[in-house]
Design an enzyme around this catalytic site. Structure first.
Site, PDB file in Angstrom:
ATOM      1  N   LYS A   1      -4.878  -1.747  14.814  1.00  0.00           N
ATOM      2  CA  LYS A   1      -4.389  -0.796  15.803  1.00  0.00           C
ATOM      3  C   LYS A   1      -5.253  -0.858  17.062  1.00  0.00           C
ATOM      4  O   LYS A   1      -6.473  -0.997  16.990  1.00  0.00           O
ATOM      5  CB  LYS A   1      -4.377   0.614  15.218  1.00  0.00           C
ATOM      6  CG  LYS A   1      -3.422   0.764  14.051  1.00  0.00           C
ATOM      7  CD  LYS A   1      -3.459   2.177  13.496  1.00  0.00           C
ATOM      8  CE  LYS A   1      -2.493   2.314  12.324  1.00  0.00           C
ATOM      9  NZ  LYS A   1      -2.920   1.548  11.135  1.00  0.00           N
TER      10      LYS A   1
ATOM     11  N   GLU B   1       0.839  -1.199   0.000  1.00  0.00           N
ATOM     12  CA  GLU B   1       0.000   0.000   0.000  1.00  0.00           C
ATOM     13  C   GLU B   1       0.878   1.255   0.000  1.00  0.00           C
ATOM     14  O   GLU B   1       2.075   1.191   0.291  1.00  0.00           O
ATOM     15  CB  GLU B   1      -0.915   0.007   1.224  1.00  0.00           C
ATOM     16  CG  GLU B   1      -0.163  -0.082   2.538  1.00  0.00           C
ATOM     17  CD  GLU B   1      -0.789   0.736   3.635  1.00  0.00           C
ATOM     18  OE1 GLU B   1      -1.050   1.928   3.391  1.00  0.00           O
ATOM     19  OE2 GLU B   1      -0.975   0.202   4.737  1.00  0.00           O
TER      20      GLU B   1
END
Length: 301
Positions: free
Chosen positions: A158, A24
């Site tokens: 996260k 990415e």
């Protein structure tokens, strides 16, 4: 094809059945600070090559969705001020309007699957946000993975997200999750998020075999959860203190929706004096290495 360009090296590798790893570009433009972001982007690509695969960083450059970037394009994504964050729904608009865009996990997965890349490395997967009961805020990463037959190597999600809710959504969407040499779902900066996993693998070859089985059975997304070693994780005590303080700060400032994640990540960077950012770089490189070794194992058949 006016809106899609596959780099010649990547195209040749795909034609010849050689291992390719998608990467990415959001981490380059939005996740790391300048000028370190360009250096780290190059290091990630070198990590993939060192493990025997071809890197294919995905980004929108001057109106073309590019699969594999030359160094000039990589530098543009790292340094231009007009690079926007592009999810799957934004790809067509960004390309048609001729802009520059950094692809999220969702957009990168979609494009990688479109051209035939099977393995993708990133830092952390998007997920269900805290207080999603009120905001309905859930990353497009999850739905996209449910529709693409790609393996995403990541370090969990996260800790600023709702981890148990994310795991529930992955189950609902039939996205398989396996721990790489672990029985615990990683917490991005942390080795263990506190949530167990049902499946564990010990080698890239096992992951490749799972992908082959899922192909034959008509199944889609696979998440390979690759944790940081305990001695490389962010100090758990520091992590918990900063997370509590960051969540309280975001509430006091009235920060909601999509603005919460970048606020908290910046808060972590400042309050840990860069330790969280260093952990981020370490885990991305580890994931790139593992993804390349999976791609190599998959290409052997």
């Amino acid at each position: 094809m006016p809106y899609l360009r596959v780099h010649p090296e990547v195209a040749q590798a795909l034609d010849e059945g050689l291992p390719v790893v998608a990467l990415e570009s959001t981490i380059i433009s939005h996740g790391l600070t300048r000028p370190d972001n360009l250096r780290v982007a190059r290091e990630i690509e070198r990590t993939v090559r060192a493990a025997g695969a071809v890197p294919a960083t995905v980004a929108v450059c001057a109106g073309r969705v590019c699969v594999g970037l030359d160094d000039t394009e990589l530098e543009a994504v790292a340094s231009r001020d007009d690079v926007v964050k592009v999810s799957t729904r934004d790809l067509g608009t960004a390309a048609a309007l001729g802009g520059y865009g950094a692809t999220t996990v969702a957009a990168t997965s979609h494009v990688a699957a479109l051209v035939g890349i099977r393995v993708f490395a990133t830092g952390g997967l998007g997920g269900v946000h805290r207080e999603a009961r009120e905001s309905w805020d859930e990353s497009a990463d999850l739905v996209t993975l449910a529709r693409t037959g790609i393996a995403v190597v990541c370090s969990g999600v996260k800790s600023i997200l709702d981890v148990p809710a994310t795991l529930e959504r992955l189950e609902t969407l039939n996205i398989a999750v396996v721990g790489y040499r672990t029985n615990a779902f990683p917490g991005f900066y942390l080795t263990d998020s506190g949530h167990p996993l049902e499946w564990r693998v010990e080698s890239p070859e096992q992951v490749a075999e799972i992908l082959r089985a899922r192909d034959e059975l008509g199944l889609d997304g696979l998440v390979v959860a690759n944790p940081l070693p305990e001695d490389e994780q962010l100090d758990p005590g520091l992590h918990d203190r900063v997370l509590t303080a960051g969540l309280e700060a975001s509430r006091q400032k009235g920060i909601t929706g999509k603005k919460v994640t970048p606020f908290l990540l910046d808060f972590f960077h400042r309050e840990t004096q860069g330790a969280s950012l260093a952990a981020n770089v370490r885990l991305v490189k580890r994931n790139a290495d593992l993804a390349a070794r999976i791609a190599v194992a998959l290409a052997r058949t």
